[in-house]
Motif scaffolding. Structure first.
Motif, PDB file in Angstrom:
ATOM      1  N   ARG A 117       0.811  -1.219   0.000  1.00  0.00           N
ATOM      2  CA  ARG A 117       0.000   0.000   0.000  1.00  0.00           C
ATOM      3  C   ARG A 117       0.840   1.262   0.000  1.00  0.00           C
ATOM      4  N   HIS A 118       1.960   1.238   0.687  1.00  0.00           N
ATOM      5  CA  HIS A 118       2.805   2.424   0.835  1.00  0.00           C
ATOM      6  C   HIS A 118       4.257   2.039   0.574  1.00  0.00           C
ATOM      7  N   PRO A 119       4.626   1.791  -0.682  1.00  0.00           N
ATOM      8  CA  PRO A 119       5.983   1.296  -0.952  1.00  0.00           C
ATOM      9  C   PRO A 119       7.070   2.298  -0.591  1.00  0.00           C
ATOM     10  N   VAL A 120       6.824   3.596  -0.758  1.00  0.00           N
ATOM     11  CA  VAL A 120       7.853   4.580  -0.431  1.00  0.00           C
ATOM     12  C   VAL A 120       8.060   4.652   1.070  1.00  0.00           C
ATOM     13  N   SER A 121       6.974   4.667   1.843  1.00  0.00           N
ATOM     14  CA  SER A 121       7.093   4.695   3.300  1.00  0.00           C
ATOM     15  C   SER A 121       7.791   3.441   3.808  1.00  0.00           C
ATOM     16  N   ALA A 122       7.473   2.316   3.230  1.00  0.00           N
ATOM     17  CA  ALA A 122       8.118   1.074   3.633  1.00  0.00           C
ATOM     18  C   ALA A 122       9.602   1.113   3.280  1.00  0.00           C
ATOM     19  N   GLY A 123       9.929   1.676   2.130  1.00  0.00           N
ATOM     20  CA  GLY A 123      11.332   1.786   1.734  1.00  0.00           C
ATOM     21  C   GLY A 123      12.108   2.723   2.632  1.00  0.00           C
ATOM     22  N   GLN A 124      11.502   3.856   2.986  1.00  0.00           N
ATOM     23  CA  GLN A 124      12.172   4.798   3.876  1.00  0.00           C
ATOM     24  C   GLN A 124      12.358   4.199   5.263  1.00  0.00           C
ATOM     25  N   GLY A 125      11.348   3.510   5.740  1.00  0.00           N
ATOM     26  CA  GLY A 125      11.454   2.866   7.049  1.00  0.00           C
ATOM     27  C   GLY A 125      12.513   1.786   7.068  1.00  0.00           C
ATOM     28  N   THR A 126      12.581   1.012   5.995  1.00  0.00           N
ATOM     29  CA  THR A 126      13.597  -0.035   5.891  1.00  0.00           C
ATOM     30  C   THR A 126      14.988   0.574   5.860  1.00  0.00           C
ATOM     31  N   ALA A 127      15.150   1.668   5.115  1.00  0.00           N
ATOM     32  CA  ALA A 127      16.458   2.327   5.052  1.00  0.00           C
ATOM     33  C   ALA A 127      16.889   2.837   6.422  1.00  0.00           C
ATOM     34  N   VAL A 128      15.959   3.379   7.176  1.00  0.00           N
ATOM     35  CA  VAL A 128      16.290   3.873   8.517  1.00  0.00           C
ATOM     36  C   VAL A 128      16.741   2.722   9.409  1.00  0.00           C
ATOM     37  N   PHE A 129      16.067   1.584   9.336  1.00  0.00           N
ATOM     38  CA  PHE A 129      16.454   0.442  10.158  1.00  0.00           C
ATOM     39  C   PHE A 129      17.798  -0.132   9.720  1.00  0.00           C
ATOM     40  N   LEU A 130      18.035  -0.209   8.424  1.00  0.00           N
ATOM     41  CA  LEU A 130      19.290  -0.768   7.932  1.00  0.00           C
ATOM     42  C   LEU A 130      20.482   0.124   8.254  1.00  0.00           C
ATOM     43  N   LEU A 131      20.267   1.421   8.250  1.00  0.00           N
ATOM     44  CA  LEU A 131      21.351   2.348   8.543  1.00  0.00           C
ATOM     45  C   LEU A 131      21.597   2.515  10.040  1.00  0.00           C
ATOM     46  N   GLU A 132      20.749   1.908  10.856  1.00  0.00           N
ATOM     47  CA  GLU A 132      20.815   2.069  12.308  1.00  0.00           C
ATOM     48  C   GLU A 132      20.880   3.554  12.645  1.00  0.00           C
ATOM     49  N   PHE A 133      19.907   4.259  12.169  1.00  0.00           N
ATOM     50  CA  PHE A 133      19.862   5.711  12.267  1.00  0.00           C
ATOM     51  C   PHE A 133      19.628   6.154  13.699  1.00  0.00           C
ATOM     52  N   ARG A 134      20.527   6.968  14.188  1.00  0.00           N
ATOM     53  CA  ARG A 134      20.384   7.596  15.500  1.00  0.00           C
ATOM     54  C   ARG A 134      20.507   9.092  15.275  1.00  0.00           C
ATOM     55  N   PHE A 135      19.495   9.820  15.670  1.00  0.00           N
ATOM     56  CA  PHE A 135      19.509  11.259  15.439  1.00  0.00           C
ATOM     57  C   PHE A 135      20.450  11.943  16.420  1.00  0.00           C
ATOM     58  N   ASP A 136      21.406  12.665  15.877  1.00  0.00           N
ATOM     59  CA  ASP A 136      22.348  13.448  16.667  1.00  0.00           C
ATOM     60  C   ASP A 136      22.392  14.843  16.059  1.00  0.00           C
ATOM     61  N   PRO A 137      21.726  15.824  16.662  1.00  0.00           N
ATOM     62  CA  PRO A 137      21.655  17.159  16.053  1.00  0.00           C
ATOM     63  C   PRO A 137      22.996  17.868  15.966  1.00  0.00           C
ATOM     64  N   SER A 138      24.036  17.350  16.649  1.00  0.00           N
ATOM     65  CA  SER A 138      25.343  17.990  16.548  1.00  0.00           C
ATOM     66  C   SER A 138      26.010  17.691  15.207  1.00  0.00           C
ATOM     67  N   LEU A 139      25.579  16.653  14.518  1.00  0.00           N
ATOM     68  CA  LEU A 139      26.111  16.332  13.193  1.00  0.00           C
ATOM     69  C   LEU A 139      25.264  17.028  12.133  1.00  0.00           C
ATOM     70  N   ALA A 140      25.905  17.638  11.173  1.00  0.00           N
ATOM     71  CA  ALA A 140      25.184  18.382  10.135  1.00  0.00           C
ATOM     72  C   ALA A 140      24.537  17.457   9.107  1.00  0.00           C
ATOM     73  N   TYR A 141      25.060  16.258   8.943  1.00  0.00           N
ATOM     74  CA  TYR A 141      24.551  15.353   7.912  1.00  0.00           C
ATOM     75  C   TYR A 141      23.135  14.872   8.219  1.00  0.00           C
ATOM     76  N   GLN A 142      22.849  14.575   9.453  1.00  0.00           N
ATOM     77  CA  GLN A 142      21.558  13.988   9.795  1.00  0.00           C
ATOM     78  C   GLN A 142      20.384  14.935   9.607  1.00  0.00           C
ATOM     79  N   PRO A 143      20.465  16.207  10.017  1.00  0.00           N
ATOM     80  CA  PRO A 143      19.362  17.114   9.677  1.00  0.00           C
ATOM     81  C   PRO A 143      19.192  17.297   8.167  1.00  0.00           C
ATOM     82  N   GLY A 144      20.309  17.246   7.430  1.00  0.00           N
ATOM     83  CA  GLY A 144      20.217  17.304   5.967  1.00  0.00           C
ATOM     84  C   GLY A 144      19.506  16.089   5.406  1.00  0.00           C
ATOM     85  N   LEU A 145      19.801  14.944   5.968  1.00  0.00           N
ATOM     86  CA  LEU A 145      19.138  13.720   5.533  1.00  0.00           C
ATOM     87  C   LEU A 145      17.651  13.744   5.865  1.00  0.00           C
ATOM     88  N   LEU A 146      17.309  14.279   7.031  1.00  0.00           N
ATOM     89  CA  LEU A 146      15.897  14.408   7.392  1.00  0.00           C
ATOM     90  C   LEU A 146      15.188  15.434   6.501  1.00  0.00           C
TER      91      LEU A 146
END
Length: 99
Positions: free
Chosen positions: A7-36
């Motif tokens: 039903r939502h292939p893009v949402s599922a893909g984004q969620g899968t990417a977040v889990f695979l990357l072991e994403f932890r939000f750290d606002p001190s890094l400039a890359y993560q807000p850019g990615l968000l």
């Protein structure tokens, strides 16, 4: 997960990417807000596409105003796509996920 991906292939893909990357939000890094930002722009890009597909395209044969709104939403999609491309370029050229 299969129901969500169907039903939502893009949402599922984004969620899968977040889990695979072991994403932890750290606002001190400039890359993560850019990615968000890129993720938000990509999600926002889907809204006018859905309006075009589900609302405006069926009305195109009946209403003249639908043609005007279709042009506007296509212009909005182009601007959002340019934002996604610009954010991607900025992330790949100037920032590193490892800093």
């Amino acid at each position: 997960m299969d129901r969500l991906a169907g039903r939502h292939p893009v949402s599922a893909g984004q969620g899968t990417a977040v889990f695979l990357l072991e994403f932890r939000f750290d606002p001190s890094l400039a890359y993560q807000p850019g990615l968000l930002t890129k993720l938000g722009l990509t999600s926002a890009l889907l809204a006018p596409a859905g309006v075009n597909r589900l609302i405006l395209m069926p009305r195109l044969t009946d209403e003249d105003s639908a043609r005007i709104w279709l042009r506007r939403t296509i212009a909005a999609e182009i601007l959002l796509f340019m934002g996604v491309i610009a954010t991607t370029a900025y992330l790949t050229v100037y920032l590193s996920p490892h800093e």
